[in-house]
Design a protein around this motif. Structure first.
Motif, PDB file in Angstrom:
ATOM      1  N   GLY A  30       0.793  -1.234   0.000  1.00  0.00           N
ATOM      2  CA  GLY A  30       0.000   0.000   0.000  1.00  0.00           C
ATOM      3  C   GLY A  30       0.817   1.272   0.000  1.00  0.00           C
ATOM      4  N   GLY A  72       3.152  -3.912   5.996  1.00  0.00           N
ATOM      5  CA  GLY A  72       2.334  -2.799   5.532  1.00  0.00           C
ATOM      6  C   GLY A  72       3.119  -1.499   5.563  1.00  0.00           C
ATOM      7  N   PRO A  78      -4.101   0.323   8.913  1.00  0.00           N
ATOM      8  CA  PRO A  78      -3.958   0.237   7.459  1.00  0.00           C
ATOM      9  C   PRO A  78      -5.203   0.744   6.736  1.00  0.00           C
ATOM     10  CG  PRO A  78      -3.367  -1.839   8.530  1.00  0.00           C
ATOM     11  CD  PRO A  78      -4.038  -0.989   9.556  1.00  0.00           C
ATOM     12  N   GLU A  82      -4.127  -0.911   1.359  1.00  0.00           N
ATOM     13  CA  GLU A  82      -3.120  -1.708   2.059  1.00  0.00           C
ATOM     14  C   GLU A  82      -3.705  -3.030   2.522  1.00  0.00           C
ATOM     15  OE1 GLU A  82      -0.401  -1.219   6.069  1.00  0.00           O
ATOM     16  OE2 GLU A  82      -0.833   0.552   4.841  1.00  0.00           O
TER      17      GLU A  82
END
Length: 251
Positions: A30, A72, A78, A82
């Motif tokens: 992400g 991540g 997140p 992500e």
């Protein structure tokens, strides 16, 4: 040797308890969403990252996948992109392949994201985990005494890179491995104990080539890890293709 880089790839294989592990640091799923918030517009490379890792798993047929933190990219919770990237990655991994994630500073709420995956995932504390003769930690905080007692300690977090220049002024940046002897004193001072450290330290390159890095051969560049550079003696830099560049400060 207990830990060997995969030629041409930002990944290594390690002899651990239960067989061979594929070791990857700093996946940063992400990351494009985070860069977008900073005003940098890039198309998502989530599919390319996933296929690159799956190709390594298919080629190396490991008994375990070890992720050295920052799976991540968000420091906190997140975001949607992500979470979707991480879920898609774990859904595509071979069924039954156990995964160890040495929790990094970007993995604050990662356990919640991983709750729904079918894969067997162990998320370790920030100080890492030891699997046989190899210790694994992200590197943003001090490894535990147990990790430091291993023959080889692998960390990520730094995303080490070198700046290379040729005789006509051309410049390029390359990801590198750093490898050298563990220096006991900084770790023993932190833990206030005689730890009997007599191992090797491997600082792994970042898997995600968008995540920047520490310029290890540029004067004035500071390391991110609290135990670097003092915890690494005779540190040698290696390109991903295995080329030995020599002592990283003099590259």
């Amino acid at each position: 040797m207990a830990v060997e880089p995969v030629p041409g790839e930002p990944a290594a294989v390690a002899d651990v308890e239960g067989g061979r592990a594929l070791v990857v640091a700093d996946y940063h799923a992400g990351i494009e969403a985070g860069l977008r918030r900073e005003g940098v517009e890039l198309p998502s490379r989530a599919d390319d990252r996933r296929e690159s890792l799956l190709s390594l798993v298919d080629r190396e047929t490991p008994d375990r996948l070890v992720l050295l933190g920052d799976l991540g990219d968000s420091i906190g919770s997140p975001g949607r992109e992500e979470r979707e990237e991480i879920t898609a990655l774990f859904e595509a991994l071979p069924p039954g392949l156990p995964v160890t994630l040495a929790k990094g500073n970007h993995d604050g709420d990662i356990a919640e994201t991983l709750n729904g995956v079918d894969q067997s995932v162990e998320v370790t504390p920030g100080h890492g985990v030891r699997l046989g003769d190899v210790g694994f930690a992200h590197g943003h905080t001090w490894p535990s005494p147990d990790v430091l007692g291993a023959d080889v300690v692998c960390v990520g977090h730094e995303h080490p890179v070198v700046k290379l220049e040729d005789e006509v002024g051309g410049r390029r940046v390359e990801r590198v491995w750093l490898r050298g002897r563990l220096v006991p004193e900084p770790f023993e001072t932190f833990h206030d104990a005689d730890l009997g450290i007599d191992g090797e330290l491997v600082v792994c390159p970042g898997f995600n080539d968008l995540s920047g890095g520490t310029w290890v051969n540029v004067q004035g560049q500071e390391f991110l890890s609290p135990f670097l550079p003092k915890g690494l003696a005779d540190g040698q830099a290696y390109l991903l293709d295995g080329t030995r560049l020599g002592e990283y400060r003099r590259v």
